[in-house]
Write a protein that holds these residues in place. Structure first.
Motif, PDB file in Angstrom:
ATOM      1  N   ARG A  82      15.833  -0.015   1.809  1.00 17.95           N
ATOM      2  CA  ARG A  82      14.453  -0.265   1.370  1.00 17.95           C
ATOM      3  C   ARG A  82      13.631   1.023   1.386  1.00 17.95           C
ATOM      4  O   ARG A  82      12.881   1.303   0.443  1.00 17.95           O
ATOM      5  CB  ARG A  82      13.808  -1.323   2.263  1.00 17.95           C
ATOM      6  N   GLU A 133      17.515  -6.789  -5.299  1.00 19.36           N
ATOM      7  CA  GLU A 133      16.139  -6.507  -4.893  1.00 19.36           C
ATOM      8  C   GLU A 133      15.646  -7.536  -3.892  1.00 19.36           C
ATOM      9  O   GLU A 133      14.853  -7.213  -2.994  1.00 19.36           O
ATOM     10  CB  GLU A 133      15.239  -6.456  -6.119  1.00 19.36           C
ATOM     11  N   LEU A 193      16.253  -6.733  -0.230  1.00 20.96           N
ATOM     12  CA  LEU A 193      15.411  -5.729   0.404  1.00 20.96           C
ATOM     13  C   LEU A 193      14.221  -6.346   1.133  1.00 20.96           C
ATOM     14  O   LEU A 193      13.637  -5.706   2.019  1.00 20.96           O
ATOM     15  CB  LEU A 193      14.913  -4.712  -0.629  1.00 20.96           C
ATOM     16  N   THR A 194      13.852  -7.567   0.767  1.00 22.99           N
ATOM     17  CA  THR A 194      12.721  -8.227   1.427  1.00 22.99           C
ATOM     18  C   THR A 194      13.163  -9.385   2.312  1.00 22.99           C
ATOM     19  O   THR A 194      12.340 -10.119   2.836  1.00 22.99           O
ATOM     20  CB  THR A 194      11.720  -8.749   0.376  1.00 22.99           C
TER      21      THR A 194
END
Length: 339
Positions: free
Chosen positions: A17, A41, A44-45
């Motif tokens: 990240r 993606e 990454l969160t």
């Protein structure tokens, strides 16, 4: 079992990240950063997402391709680091009584941090030394990681309002990389020594004994326990097979023997064989699985079949072709044309 090698422990996506955010700031897209890594993606969160070192190295290779293979690119990325972005291990350091205690508490759990360097601390009559061993890293990403993590150390300490002022620094980086590092550390160029066997900074003996402003003994103890529990859970979840698979994928073009993997995991081959059998697999099956994946990836990159056979450890191209037909039901050359 001794300290796990850096490839053997799944880690969170904190390090990726940070790198993606830095690369975006320099004009890349998240998709370009993550291409071919198997990381999305959304990962990454997601605080529960776990990746392997070889996946992070794929991201680094994308950054090197996108930002340029030049001295200083890892430093530009590393300066985006903070202790908070290091996850629970960063907060463990902040809650410790002194920087020395924080480092000592964190060292067994470095696999939970974004770094891939092997840090250690030593003291003699003159200095306190912080060493960072990079010998386990693939050669094509080594300089980037050394730059990133040594610069990240500066950024993380500065962001936490901690003073880390070395007297001199030794590094495995070349002269150009060392010159960039000297700027980050605000040191005269003569005090950053390039081309050394290891990365090491020397600081006054009292440096690591400075009290930390957010120290709390109970919190530090709780965070150390959380680090141990998290590390144990990750290792238990992936099992020995996951660790062996990670090692086989760790260095592109280098497939180790079972003896080598057993040595690195600090077990004898018989024990490794038994543990893999208890998980319903074997070293040969894992090697076959990894070779199949790598073969398909390389064919899609238009690497010549003879070169693929060599990289995968086949003495003869015909042996690779036979194995590929067993995996995919067709010859590698036809697979490439039909893909």
């Amino acid at each position: 079992m001794g300290v796990a090698p850096v490839w053997a422990v799944p880690r969170g996506t904190e390090g990726v990240r940070i790198m993606v955010q830095a690369a975006i700031a320099h004009g890349m897209t998240a998709a370009e950063c993550l291409a071919g890594s198997g990381i999305t993606e959304a990962d990454l969160t997601d605080e529960n997402s776990e990746i392997w070192a070889h996946q992070e190295f794929d991201v680094i290779r994308n950054l090197i391709a996108g930002l340029g293979d030049r001295p200083g690119v890892g430093i530009e990325v590393g300066l985006h680091s903070t202790l908070g972005r290091a996850g629970v291990i960063g907060f463990l350091i902040l809650a410790s009584a002194t920087l020395r205690q924080g480092v000592e508490l964190a060292l067994p759990f470095l696999a939970l941090s974004p770094t891939h360097l092997r840090f250690s601390v030593d003291t003699d009559d003159d200095y306190t030394y912080l060493a960072a061993d990079d010998s386990e890293l693939p050669t094509d990403v080594r300089a980037f990681i050394v730059e990133r993590d040594l610069a990240g150390l500066v950024g993380a300490m500065h962001g936490a309002h901690l003073e880390l002022s070395p007297i001199w620094v030794e590094t495995t980086l070349d002269a150009e990389g060392a010159a960039k590092l000297a700027q980050v550390w605000h040191l005269p160029l003569a005090d950053v020594r390039p081309g050394q066997r290891n990365n090491r900074l020397a600081a006054p003996r009292e440096l690591l004994d400075q009290p930390l402003p957010l120290a709390d003994e109970n919190t530090a103890r709780m965070l150390a326990r959380q680090c141990r529990e998290l590390l144990d859970r990750r290792l238990a979840r992936v099992g020995v097979a996951g660790q062996v698979r990670s090692r086989l994928l760790y260095k592109a073009g280098e497939l180790p023997s079972m003896q080598t993997v057993a040595d690195e995991l600090h077990v004898d081959p018989r024990t490794l064989r038994r543990r893999l059998a208890s998980e319903g697999t074997s070293y040969r099956a894992l090697l076959d699985e990894v070779r199949r994946k790598l073969a398909i990836d390389l064919l899609r990159q238009d690497v010549p079949v003879e070169e693929i056979a060599r990289r995968l450890g086949y003495a003869e191209t015909s042996n690779f072709t036979h194995a590929f037909k067993r995996w995919e039901g067709t010859a590698p050359s036809y697979f490439r044309r039909s893909g």
